[in-house]
Design an enzyme around this catalytic site. Sequence first.
Site, mmCIF file in Angstrom:
data_model
loop_
_atom_site.group_PDB
_atom_site.id
_atom_site.type_symbol
_atom_site.label_atom_id
_atom_site.label_comp_id
_atom_site.label_asym_id
_atom_site.label_seq_id
_atom_site.Cartn_x
_atom_site.Cartn_y
_atom_site.Cartn_z
ATOM 1 N N ASP A 142 0.833 -1.215 0.000
ATOM 2 C CA ASP A 142 0.000 0.000 0.000
ATOM 3 C C ASP A 142 0.865 1.262 0.000
ATOM 4 O O ASP A 142 0.358 2.359 -0.229
ATOM 5 C CB ASP A 142 -0.940 0.006 1.219
ATOM 6 N N GLU A 143 2.182 1.095 0.250
ATOM 7 C CA GLU A 143 3.032 2.287 0.377
ATOM 8 C C GLU A 143 3.202 3.005 -0.959
ATOM 9 O O GLU A 143 3.633 4.148 -1.001
ATOM 10 C CB GLU A 143 4.381 1.911 0.982
ATOM 11 N N TYR A 162 11.940 2.790 -1.149
ATOM 12 C CA TYR A 162 11.275 1.472 -1.182
ATOM 13 C C TYR A 162 9.953 1.564 -1.940
ATOM 14 O O TYR A 162 9.675 0.792 -2.861
ATOM 15 C CB TYR A 162 11.032 0.958 0.245
#
Length: 361
Positions: A132-133, A157
């Site tokens: 979800d990031e 990331y």
Amino acid sequence: MDTLLVTGGAGFIGSNFVRLALTQGVRVINLDALTYAGSLENLKDLPNADRHVFVHGDICDRELVDALLEEHAVDTLVHFAAETHVDRSILGPEQFVRTNIHGTFSLLEAWKKAWIRAGEPAHWRFHHVSSDEVFGTLGPDDPPFCETTPYAPNSPYAASKAASDHLVRAYGVTYGLPYTITNCSNNYGPYQFPEKLIPLTVLNALEGRELPIYGDGQQIRDWLFVEDHCQAIWAVLERGAPGRTYTVGGDNQPTNLKVVQTLCALLDELVPGSRYVPHAQLIHFVADRPGHDRRYSIDVSRIGEELGWEPSESLATGLRRTVQWLLEHGSWLEAIRRQPDYQNWLNRNYDQRASQLSEGD
Ligand code: NAD
Ligand code: TYD
């Protein structure tokens, strides 16, 4: 589904998924580079172990992946392998670009070749496990992330995972590869490497070390028990439509401070003889993570309505199971903790934070 190639199956979520898949009657070829985050300790006592083949190798190794796809007649690829720790991506982003972007590209190329050679079977599946990031951060009143939320990754990331999602989608649209993607929230549970918040907190608390909270501890994550995530991926493999993405989460949004306080209370109850009771005395605020996302929350209505998936663990039951598991698996914790990289990482990430905080005071 007959034979699965699972990448990153010696890591946290991958090893839990391998366990699930082996109980479902499929064969699993498990390709893992055994970086600091992967361990054969995570693959002990597998069910139906005769259906599991472990291959020590890199997803960027095209020749190896080509050979595995052909030799084992793989029809389903479930792609977990990645660099996954946001803090490491801040201190050293290059490996994230290599593994998460180039590695995914390399797998897609190998998969495309095998899929075309096999006559483009419609039932083959490339499933990409994402985060979800990629959606960035939510303000206090924003609606939760869903499948149509625009991408706005904030950490190296998250940016590398976003790039990999885009590559998978592009291969589906351009070359017709049947793919699915899941974007899941923070996982926790058995076999999680103790650099992430929950196992780090438990391990530090058992040893009487400080429990580091970044910034004010009011950041919010949506937490999902790892076995529920694996069940969601299985539901998508079995019933998800090709070309579809699904957001997955646990529908709970505690602050980080609250999560750590809950873990401390569980340890007070489960290890009452510890000289560190009450464990909350070990909580220690340290310098914040740069670019720290403030809030995540997930709308799970698509996967619920279309595939009938819902989490089986609440945060309360899942955290209890996780702490109990860690207490019962001292030899696993010890083996992971003995890795030379682990202490180096703690020094690198936390010594610097302590000095940053005193400079800012
Ligand atoms: P992890 O860090 O525990 O494990 C990653 C695994 O990938 C390790 O076994 C490692 O050895 C392997 N690996 C790394 N580079 C490799 C390479 N080049 N070739 C082959 N293997 C390699 O990760 P995790 O927490 O289990 O996450 C798995 C996947 O799920 C990742 O793609 C991650 O982005 C995604 N995800 C994680 C979470 C979470 O909260 N942990 C949430 C949502 C999505
Ligand atoms: P983490 O487990 O690293 O997962 P992610 O960064 O993918 O969300 O961190 C979860 C939350 O906990 C995140 O907001 C950062 C915070 N955190 C701390 O406050 N202290 C720590 O020592 C760690 C590792 C994380």
